[in-house]
Design a protein around this motif. Structure first.
Motif, PDB file in Angstrom:
ATOM      1  N   ASP A 151       1.056  -0.809   0.040  1.00 15.55           N
ATOM      2  CA  ASP A 151       0.250  -0.098   0.272  1.00 15.55           C
ATOM      3  C   ASP A 151       0.792   1.277  -0.077  1.00 15.55           C
ATOM      4  OD1 ASP A 151       0.937  -0.276   2.705  1.00 15.55           O
ATOM      5  OD2 ASP A 151      -1.040  -0.111   3.867  1.00 15.55           O
ATOM      6  N   GLN A 152       2.515   0.878  -0.421  1.00 17.69           N
ATOM      7  CA  GLN A 152       2.777   2.038  -0.333  1.00 17.69           C
ATOM      8  C   GLN A 152       3.541   2.643  -1.703  1.00 17.69           C
ATOM      9  OE1 GLN A 152       4.871   3.463   2.725  1.00 17.69           O
ATOM     10  NE2 GLN A 152       3.096   2.289   3.079  1.00 17.69           N
ATOM     11  N   SER A 153       3.664   3.860  -2.168  1.00 17.24           N
ATOM     12  CA  SER A 153       3.989   4.495  -3.525  1.00 17.24           C
ATOM     13  C   SER A 153       4.454   4.007  -3.943  1.00 17.24           C
ATOM     14  CB  SER A 153       3.757   5.791  -3.606  1.00 17.24           C
ATOM     15  OG  SER A 153       3.889   6.312  -4.577  1.00 17.24           O
ATOM     16  N   MET A 154       4.931   3.940  -4.959  1.00 18.04           N
ATOM     17  CA  MET A 154       7.167   3.998  -5.784  1.00 18.04           C
ATOM     18  C   MET A 154       7.702   5.284  -5.170  1.00 18.04           C
ATOM     19  SD  MET A 154       8.226   5.311  -8.418  1.00 18.04           S
ATOM     20  CE  MET A 154       7.277   6.084  -9.598  1.00 18.04           C
ATOM     21  N   ARG A 155       7.117   5.924  -5.346  1.00 19.38           N
ATOM     22  CA  ARG A 155       7.899   7.049  -4.716  1.00 19.38           C
ATOM     23  C   ARG A 155       7.900   7.649  -3.691  1.00 19.38           C
ATOM     24  NH1 ARG A 155       3.675   8.218  -8.125  1.00 19.38           N
ATOM     25  NH2 ARG A 155       3.597   9.740  -9.932  1.00 19.38           N
ATOM     26  N   VAL A 156       7.642   6.013  -2.875  1.00 23.62           N
ATOM     27  CA  VAL A 156       8.036   6.240  -1.437  1.00 23.62           C
ATOM     28  C   VAL A 156       9.027   4.911  -1.711  1.00 23.62           C
ATOM     29  CG1 VAL A 156       7.765   5.049   1.016  1.00 23.62           C
ATOM     30  CG2 VAL A 156       6.577   7.063   0.032  1.00 23.62           C
ATOM     31  N   LEU A 157       8.949   4.065  -2.574  1.00 23.22           N
ATOM     32  CA  LEU A 157       9.358   2.503  -2.011  1.00 23.22           C
ATOM     33  C   LEU A 157      11.480   2.675  -3.130  1.00 23.22           C
ATOM     34  CD1 LEU A 157       6.604   0.167  -2.696  1.00 23.22           C
ATOM     35  CD2 LEU A 157       8.281   0.408  -1.014  1.00 23.22           C
ATOM     36  N   VAL A 158      10.825   3.744  -3.902  1.00 32.31           N
ATOM     37  CA  VAL A 158      12.147   3.537  -5.165  1.00 32.31           C
ATOM     38  C   VAL A 158      13.296   3.941  -4.207  1.00 32.31           C
ATOM     39  CG1 VAL A 158      14.007   4.045  -6.924  1.00 32.31           C
ATOM     40  CG2 VAL A 158      10.964   3.540  -7.188  1.00 32.31           C
ATOM     41  N   PRO A 159      13.227   5.147  -3.646  1.00 33.60           N
ATOM     42  CA  PRO A 159      14.095   6.089  -3.255  1.00 33.60           C
ATOM     43  C   PRO A 159      14.557   4.644  -1.488  1.00 33.60           C
ATOM     44  CG  PRO A 159      12.266   7.584  -2.151  1.00 33.60           C
ATOM     45  CD  PRO A 159      12.066   6.384  -3.926  1.00 33.60           C
ATOM     46  N   GLU A 160      13.942   4.428  -1.179  1.00 32.93           N
ATOM     47  CA  GLU A 160      13.798   3.265   0.152  1.00 32.93           C
ATOM     48  C   GLU A 160      14.912   2.523  -0.127  1.00 32.93           C
ATOM     49  OE1 GLU A 160      11.764   0.951   2.766  1.00 32.93           O
ATOM     50  OE2 GLU A 160      10.598   2.740   2.674  1.00 32.93           O
ATOM     51  N   ILE A 161      14.333   1.577  -0.872  1.00 34.11           N
ATOM     52  CA  ILE A 161      15.140   0.690  -1.479  1.00 34.11           C
ATOM     53  C   ILE A 161      16.206   0.586  -2.453  1.00 34.11           C
ATOM     54  CG2 ILE A 161      14.902  -1.395  -3.261  1.00 34.11           C
ATOM     55  CD1 ILE A 161      11.749  -1.853  -2.486  1.00 34.11           C
ATOM     56  N   PRO A 168      20.534  -2.934 -10.170  1.00 30.01           N
ATOM     57  CA  PRO A 168      20.036  -1.823  -9.888  1.00 30.01           C
ATOM     58  C   PRO A 168      18.311  -2.217  -9.697  1.00 30.01           C
ATOM     59  CG  PRO A 168      21.326  -2.628 -11.638  1.00 30.01           C
ATOM     60  CD  PRO A 168      21.425  -3.446 -10.602  1.00 30.01           C
ATOM     61  N   VAL A 169      17.613  -0.529  -9.785  1.00 34.41           N
ATOM     62  CA  VAL A 169      16.007  -0.383  -9.122  1.00 34.41           C
ATOM     63  C   VAL A 169      15.220  -0.441 -10.566  1.00 34.41           C
ATOM     64  CG1 VAL A 169      14.941   0.758  -8.003  1.00 34.41           C
ATOM     65  CG2 VAL A 169      17.051  -0.229  -7.142  1.00 34.41           C
ATOM     66  N   ILE A 170      14.606  -0.588 -11.223  1.00 30.85           N
ATOM     67  CA  ILE A 170      13.418  -0.640 -11.908  1.00 30.85           C
ATOM     68  C   ILE A 170      12.596   0.137 -11.813  1.00 30.85           C
ATOM     69  CG2 ILE A 170      12.247  -1.566 -13.500  1.00 30.85           C
ATOM     70  CD1 ILE A 170      14.533  -3.880 -13.826  1.00 30.85           C
ATOM     71  N   ALA A 171      11.316   0.539 -11.541  1.00 32.82           N
ATOM     72  CA  ALA A 171      10.813   1.216 -10.973  1.00 32.82           C
ATOM     73  C   ALA A 171       9.327   0.944 -11.569  1.00 32.82           C
ATOM     74  CB  ALA A 171      10.549   3.161 -11.203  1.00 32.82           C
ATOM     75  N   ALA A 172       7.975   0.856 -11.422  1.00 29.62           N
ATOM     76  CA  ALA A 172       7.153   0.235 -11.652  1.00 29.62           C
ATOM     77  C   ALA A 172       5.594   0.659 -10.998  1.00 29.62           C
ATOM     78  CB  ALA A 172       7.082  -1.496 -11.981  1.00 29.62           C
ATOM     79  N   GLY A 173       4.586   0.536 -11.857  1.00 31.08           N
ATOM     80  CA  GLY A 173       3.580   1.245 -10.768  1.00 31.08           C
ATOM     81  C   GLY A 173       3.247   3.355 -10.964  1.00 31.08           C
ATOM     82  N   GLY A 174       2.662   2.809 -12.111  1.00 30.85           N
ATOM     83  CA  GLY A 174       1.203   3.750 -12.709  1.00 30.85           C
ATOM     84  C   GLY A 174       3.030   4.682 -13.096  1.00 30.85           C
ATOM     85  N   ILE A 175       3.357   4.235 -14.528  1.00 26.60           N
ATOM     86  CA  ILE A 175       4.217   5.685 -15.305  1.00 26.60           C
ATOM     87  C   ILE A 175       4.060   4.841 -16.327  1.00 26.60           C
ATOM     88  CG2 ILE A 175       6.903   4.784 -16.057  1.00 26.60           C
ATOM     89  CD1 ILE A 175       7.721   3.741 -13.317  1.00 26.60           C
ATOM     90  N   VAL A 176       3.662   6.317 -16.574  1.00 21.95           N
ATOM     91  CA  VAL A 176       2.932   6.071 -18.191  1.00 21.95           C
ATOM     92  C   VAL A 176       3.653   7.208 -19.016  1.00 21.95           C
ATOM     93  CG1 VAL A 176       0.593   6.559 -19.386  1.00 21.95           C
ATOM     94  CG2 VAL A 176       0.699   5.338 -17.081  1.00 21.95           C
ATOM     95  N   ASP A 177       3.545   8.113 -18.647  1.00 27.62           N
ATOM     96  CA  ASP A 177       4.600   9.171 -19.741  1.00 27.62           C
ATOM     97  C   ASP A 177       5.799  10.153 -19.030  1.00 27.62           C
ATOM     98  OD1 ASP A 177       3.357  10.715 -17.863  1.00 27.62           O
ATOM     99  OD2 ASP A 177       2.191  11.808 -18.176  1.00 27.62           O
ATOM    100  N   THR A 178       6.287  10.409 -19.964  1.00 28.84           N
ATOM    101  CA  THR A 178       7.853  11.376 -19.664  1.00 28.84           C
ATOM    102  C   THR A 178       7.453  11.455 -18.472  1.00 28.84           C
ATOM    103  OG1 THR A 178       7.480  11.554 -22.413  1.00 28.84           O
ATOM    104  CG2 THR A 178       9.543  12.737 -21.071  1.00 28.84           C
ATOM    105  N   GLY A 179       6.777  12.604 -17.814  1.00 29.37           N
ATOM    106  CA  GLY A 179       6.754  12.970 -16.441  1.00 29.37           C
ATOM    107  C   GLY A 179       7.455  12.181 -15.847  1.00 29.37           C
ATOM    108  N   ASP A 180       5.966  10.625 -15.862  1.00 32.97           N
ATOM    109  CA  ASP A 180       6.791   9.722 -14.985  1.00 32.97           C
ATOM    110  C   ASP A 180       8.032   8.898 -14.972  1.00 32.97           C
ATOM    111  OD1 ASP A 180       4.188   9.893 -14.442  1.00 32.97           O
ATOM    112  OD2 ASP A 180       3.550   8.788 -15.877  1.00 32.97           O
TER     113      ASP A 180
END
Length: 317
Positions: A151-161, A168-180
């Motif tokens: 129930d944690q956001s990718m935005r919280v988990l990526v820097p923590e992990i 390497p860390v690959i971010a996933a969850g709600g990534i759709v456009d260039t801003g993401d």
């Protein structure tokens, strides 16, 4: 600035973009090959296939592409070992594994010299994965479509992990456009995994009516249901999800035993096949949180080219 370089074991794609493994039969050889040809990592969803079907999909992807082709497999699948071994025997380039945690798969992949990328949602599991020999990890946040492990956001988990491991860390969850993409890379991600954007591609193996449902959906249409797998899942609201949420969905009369553990509240395999084939009223339409960002169906290669071009132009400003 250019996009980061993603290295997964000995594999270095042209672009640090991995296509999500959307089951059932959304991510097949046609989509995986198109993504690989465009410079990303193409993924075949293996979970609901039998060994013969998986072998065929891998071979068809190889015929269509000389790029990087992997599979995505759920540990929850009854024939998990058989499918993993089939992919390894076929010389698959990498394996992404989620929906549970297997220690055995690290040994199987090490023996085959095939990079393994577990999907994780905690720093603890990321550290265990690294210690067992993972080549990278996919860090999937609550914004993802399909089964959710946190129930944690990718935005919280990526820097923590990212701070907890050296692979390497690959971010996933709600990534759709260039801003993401920008946000994920600013958080320290080495790459991104994109699911729903590629599900809404020309090469995705879903019915036209399914893809039209992606285009029509808004943020208000997203619901969280409880899956028979034992995890919550994010989907687009329809008649079927309403029945689930009201407790009126029918239990299956027969069962193939496709999952190691199943609550049997409904047949998730049948529900996902219904969605894939366009029977939407009786289908479970898994979707990422930001479905409203998708406004057109495009070839997968154009999606990647546009993302890269937009990213490089923004970074140069």
């Amino acid at each position: 600035m250019k996009l980061p370089v993603l290295k997964v074991g000995g594999l270095i794609p042209k672009y640090p973009i991995i296509q999500g493994g959307m089951a059932i039969r959304i991510s097949t050889s046609r989509l995986a090959a198109a993504v690989a040809n465009a410079g990303g990592i193409g993924i075949i969803a293996a979970t609901a296939l039998d060994e013969t079907e998986l072998k065929g999909e891998i071979r068809k992807a190889r015929e269509k592409s000389k790029g990087i082709i992997g599979i995505n497999i759920m540990f929850a699948a009854t024939r998990f070992k058989e499918l993993v071994c089939t992919a390894l025997e076929e010389g698959i380039d990498l394996i992404i594994q989620g929906a549970g945690f297997s220690r055995d798969i690290f040994r199987w992949c090490a023996e085959a010299k095939t990079p393994l990328v577990p999907i994780v949602s905690t720093a603890k599991l990321a550290r265990i994965s690294e210690s067992l020999g993972a080549a990278a990890v996919v860090v999937e946040g609550k914004e993802a479509g399909g089964h959710l492990g946190t129930d944690q956001s990718m935005r919280v988990l990526v820097p923590e992990i990212k701070a907890a491991i050296s692979i390497p860390v690959i971010a996933a969850g709600g990534i759709v456009d260039t801003g993401d993409l920008q946000e994920a890379f600013s958080l320290g991600a080495n790459g991104v995994q994109m699911g729903i954007r590629f599900a809404a591609s020309e090469e995705a193996n879903g019915a036209p009516s399914l893809k039209e449902a992606y285009l029509r959906a808004t943020a208000e249409d997203i619901v969280i249901i409880q899956s028979p797998v034992g995890l919550p899942g994010r989907a687009i609201r329809n008649k079927f999800t309403d029945e689930i949420l009201l407790g009126k969905v029918k239990s299956p009369q027969t069962c193939e035993g496709c999952l190691k553990k199943c609550t049997a509240t409904f047949c998730i395999k049948e529900a996902l096949i219904n969605a894939q084939q366009g029977n939407l009223d009786q289908g479970l339409i898994f979707s990422g949180q930001y479905i409203e960002k998708i406004t057109e169906i495009l070839p997968a290669g154009k999606m990647i080219r546009d993302l890269v071009k937009e990213y490089e132009e923004i970074e140069e400003m």
